[in-house]
Design an enzyme around this catalytic site. Structure first.
Site, PDB file in Angstrom:
ATOM      1  CG  HIS A   1      -2.088  -0.919   1.076  1.00 10.09           C
ATOM      2  ND1 HIS A   1      -3.391  -0.496   1.229  1.00 10.09           N
ATOM      3  CD2 HIS A   1      -2.153  -2.242   0.770  1.00 10.09           C
ATOM      4  CE1 HIS A   1      -4.212  -1.512   1.039  1.00 10.09           C
ATOM      5  NE2 HIS A   1      -3.481  -2.586   0.760  1.00 10.09           N
TER       6      HIS A   1
ATOM      7  CD  GLU B   1      -1.979   4.809   2.467  1.00 14.29           C
ATOM      8  OE1 GLU B   1      -1.567   3.910   1.709  1.00 14.29           O
ATOM      9  OE2 GLU B   1      -3.175   4.991   2.729  1.00 14.29           O
TER      10      GLU B   1
ATOM     11  CB  CYS C   1      -7.137   0.974   3.442  1.00 20.79           C
ATOM     12  SG  CYS C   1      -5.688   0.159   4.132  1.00 20.79           S
TER      13      CYS C   1
ATOM     14  CB  CYS D   1      -3.033   2.269   5.561  1.00 22.38           C
ATOM     15  SG  CYS D   1      -2.339   1.312   4.204  1.00 22.38           S
TER      16      CYS D   1
END
Length: 745
Positions: free
Chosen positions: A438, A440, A496, A561
């Site tokens: 992801h 981040e 997320c 995240c």
């Protein structure tokens, strides 16, 4: 005897005469009262106060069943006018006329100097919030959001959507929670004690669906529409002729409300008072009201983070744009929302309301926009104007380094994209893969790469290199950041997990067009779906996954995240290995491009860890400044790409990782994998062993090096226990076998 009887008759006759005279006096007084009863009943709610001194020749003190009227009349200026048949009082006749006071020197106009409506005792009985809201907005659906707390003291959360906004109420029972939600919804658009009075004030007793969201009533035949400025009143600019039809219709309704009308024309704001030097410590709400009067602040949410500690989120719409603020009270939240509007629309920064860690959690809007532009421009540059095949992305993240809040010296140090995690069959026990791709998380791993390179720069033999490094050496050993070095995380969409799933709405140009996603398990820890997108709440008390179970097909679980960023606000970005060398490094701000809600973002990023307790020296519960962007990045339709791109300052090109395998497209290991970082750490440890506090023998395995950061590990356990204590779930860890590999140089 006769004399006695005669005297008795004489005294009886005198007494009878006195009684008759008294009766006639009472009868005349009663008739006089009846004659003015119509005028008294009609004018009972209205009190006329002359702006000047008048000669009062007569004064009647009358009383009705519910209100006392005191009336100063200039008899020489009293005229008579027939009362319309519909305005007759109880028990009166059509022949009764009402008196209409006139003001001298005003051309015979009926002056509205101060009009007061008093609520009479025979008005409608107040109704509870549920009934009032149903009358105003029939057909609303209340839904159960969550149930928290112990069995003996449950806390229910019920939500209702009104005008596109969702209002949530909490209480010990579903009924009280439902009532609280209705009260919050009513407060957002109703300004009167009950629904029936609201309809009367707006000029309609039949339509229950009137929209009260506008302060300036521009509906036909409504209360404020009848009072228009008159150019004929030259002698008394503040007086306006009263529409008699409006007064009679208000009387016929039989429901008198309390309202005081402002008689003076609306004054234009004094621009000289808004000069930067004249602002001083003025309240942002007051300053914004002078620039845009009549604004309404809507309470979007009210939550109890812990006993006796509440958090409010207020929003205001100015010039078609929505601004919001959060705080421990509605006053503080309104101030933050007003400050955000002043900065974005008028470029006004109040000295006493500059965001800081102690006063506000909002980042200046122009600074947030600059960070967003720097990240997107750098990504465009690296992807050759977005023409590269790797320019496609669902989420873009980057970290910008600044000295203070000076954007002129801002520098993008890392970039990343991606929205997927590896498949369980590709996990590595040698640290050769990147588990979470992801954007981040990849940005944070790229940031670790940057920190390692800065430490090496500080150890360089060239004299000028240590001065270029962001680190300085501590007397007691180890390193810390130079003063005024700040890091800002930009994410193109809300992270997320709980920050995205339970965000009350996406801010658009109109409050009523906001969309709401059902909030269930709000604040709970969530995990990502293997090889897919989206998150689910943590299930069960088990906190450890097994290596053989995953190889046999059990799903690989990765924390969301949102939860990982929340942990960074306690543990720092540097991780366990770098804690041997440097003090914790925290984010100064988080900027979210879309699908964000500042109040909820603050709650999930910082406020969930309120019960973590006292932390060791150099660690803190970081509260990063939060902000959105003025122009959110457009939603990227279609499926997410199966790759993740990353870039670190000093690198020439993007590195592309296959999100399914966790390795580069060519099959080699990424520069961001554990194996590369472990080798880098081992080299630095050999050079810095004499400059840092000793923690025992030199570790030979990756897991031993991580566990050797004792303070970091204790704070980590403290954080996980805080989540469990708050009832938010158990942090799920990866199998320990993936960290059991040898350190290599």
């Amino acid at each position: 005897m006769a004399s006695v009887l005669g005297s008795g008759r004489g005294s009886g006759g005198l007494s009878s005469q006195l009684k008759c005279k008294s009766k006639r006096r009472r009868r005349r007084r009663s008739k006089r009262k009846d004659k003015v009863s119509i005028l008294s009943t009609f004018l009972a709610p209205f009190k006329y106060l002359s702006p000047g001194t008048t000669n009062t020749e007569d004064e009647d003190n009358l009383s009705t069943s519910s209100a006392e009227v005191k009336e100063n009349r200039n008899v020489s200026n009293l005229g008579t006018r027939p009362l319309p048949p519909g305005d007759w009082a109880r028990g009166s006749t059509p022949s009764v006329k009402r008196k209409r006071p006139l003001e001298e020197g005003n051309g015979g106009h009926f002056c509205k100097l101060q009009l007061i409506w008093k609520k009479l005792s025979w008005s409608v009985t107040p109704k509870n919030a549920l009934v009032q809201l149903h009358e105003l907005k029939p057909g609303l659906q209340y839904r159960m959001v969550s149930q928290t707390g112990p069995v003996h003291a449950p806390v229910f959360a019920v939500a209702v959507e009104v005008n596109g906004l969702t209002f949530e109420g909490t209480g010990p029972t579903k009924k009280k929670a439902k009532m609280r939600a209705a009260e919050m919804a009513l407060k957002s658009f109703v300004q009167f004690p009950n629904a029936f009075q609201a309809h009367l004030a707006m000029g309609s007793s039949t339509s229950p669906c009137t929209d009260f969201t506008s302060d300036q009533a521009d509906f036909p035949d409504t209360l404020f529409k009848e009072f228009e400025p008159s150019s004929k009143n030259e002698d008394f600019p503040g007086c306006h002729p009263v529409d008699t039809e409006f007064l009679s219709s208000a009387y016929r309704r039989g429901r008198l409300l309390y309202h005081t009308l402002d008689l003076m024309g609306q004054a234009l704001p004094d621009r000289s008072r808004l000069a930067p030097g004249a602002l001083g410590e003025r309240n942002p709400v007051v300053v914004l009201n002078e620039l845009r009067s009549g604004l309404r602040y809507v309470c979007l949410s009210e939550t109890a983070e812990k006993p006796r500690v509440k958090s409010f989120v207020m929003a205001v719409c100015v010039d078609g744009r929505t601004f919001e603020g959060s705080g421990r009270s509605k006053k503080l939240a309104k101030g933050q929302a007003a400050q955000a509007a002043l900065q974005a629309l008028f470029d006004i920064r109040l000295p006493g309301h500059i965001p800081s860690r102690s006063k506000s959690n909002l980042l200046p809007q122009d600074f947030a926009d600059s960070v967003s532009q720097l990240v997107t421009q750098k990504f465009r540059e690296l992807t050759v104007g977005l023409t590269s095949v790797y320019a496609r992305h669902k989420t873009l993240a980057g970290i910008v380094m600044t000295k203070g809040l000076d954007t002129k010296q801002a520098q993008v140090i890392v970039l990343s994209s991606g929205t997927k995690c590896i498949s369980g069959e590709h996990i590595s026990d040698q640290g050769l893969v990147v588990n979470d791709c992801h954007a981040e998380i990849v940005a944070r791993r790229a940031f670790l790469h940057f920190l390692y390179s800065q430490l090496e720069l500080h150890l360089s033999k060239h004299q000028e290199d240590p001065e270029r490094s962001i680190f300085i050496r501590l007397k007691e050993g180890g390193y810390r950041l130079r003063e005024n070095i700040l890091f800002h995380l930009y994410v193109s969409t809300s992270p997320c997990g709980d920050a995205r799933v339970n965000s009350p709405y996406e801010i658009t140009t109109d409050l009523n067009s906001s969309k709401h996603i059902v909030r269930k398990f709000r604040g709970h820890l969530r995990t990502k779906i293997e090889s897919g997108e989206g998150t689910v709440p943590v299930r069960g008390p088990s906190a450890v996954q097994t290596w053989d179970g995953i190889l046999l097909g059990e799903q690989l679980i990765t924390m969301s995240c949102t939860d990982k960023i929340a942990s960074w606000n306690v543990l720092g970005l540097q991780g366990a290995l770098l804690c041997h060398f440097i003090e914790p490094v925290y984010l100064h701000s988080i900027i979210v491009g879309s699908l964000h809600h500042t109040g909820h973002l603050a709650r999930v990023m910082s406020h969930r860890m309120e019960g973590i307790g006292q932390l060791p020296a150099s660690y803190r519960q970081n509260r990063p400044l939060l902000s959105g962007v003025s122009h959110a990045e457009a939603r990227q339709p279609g499926k997410s790409p199966h790759f993740s791109a990353n870039w670190v300052v000093g690198s020439a090109d993007l590195e592309i990782i296959n999100a399914t395998t966790g390795k580069r497209s060519c099959g080699g290991s990424s520069r961001l994998c554990k194996h590369v970082f472990s080798a880098w750490w081992a080299r630095l440890h050999g050079r810095l062993s004499t400059r840092i506090p000793s923690h025992g023998d030199t570790p030979s395995m990756y897991c031993e090096a991580k566990q050797g950061a004792h303070t970091y590990q204790s704070v980590k356990q403290q954080l996980f226990k805080a989540f469990q204590k708050a009832g938010l779930g158990t942090w799920v860890r990866k199998p320990p076998e993936q960290d059991q590999f040898l350190l290599s140089l």
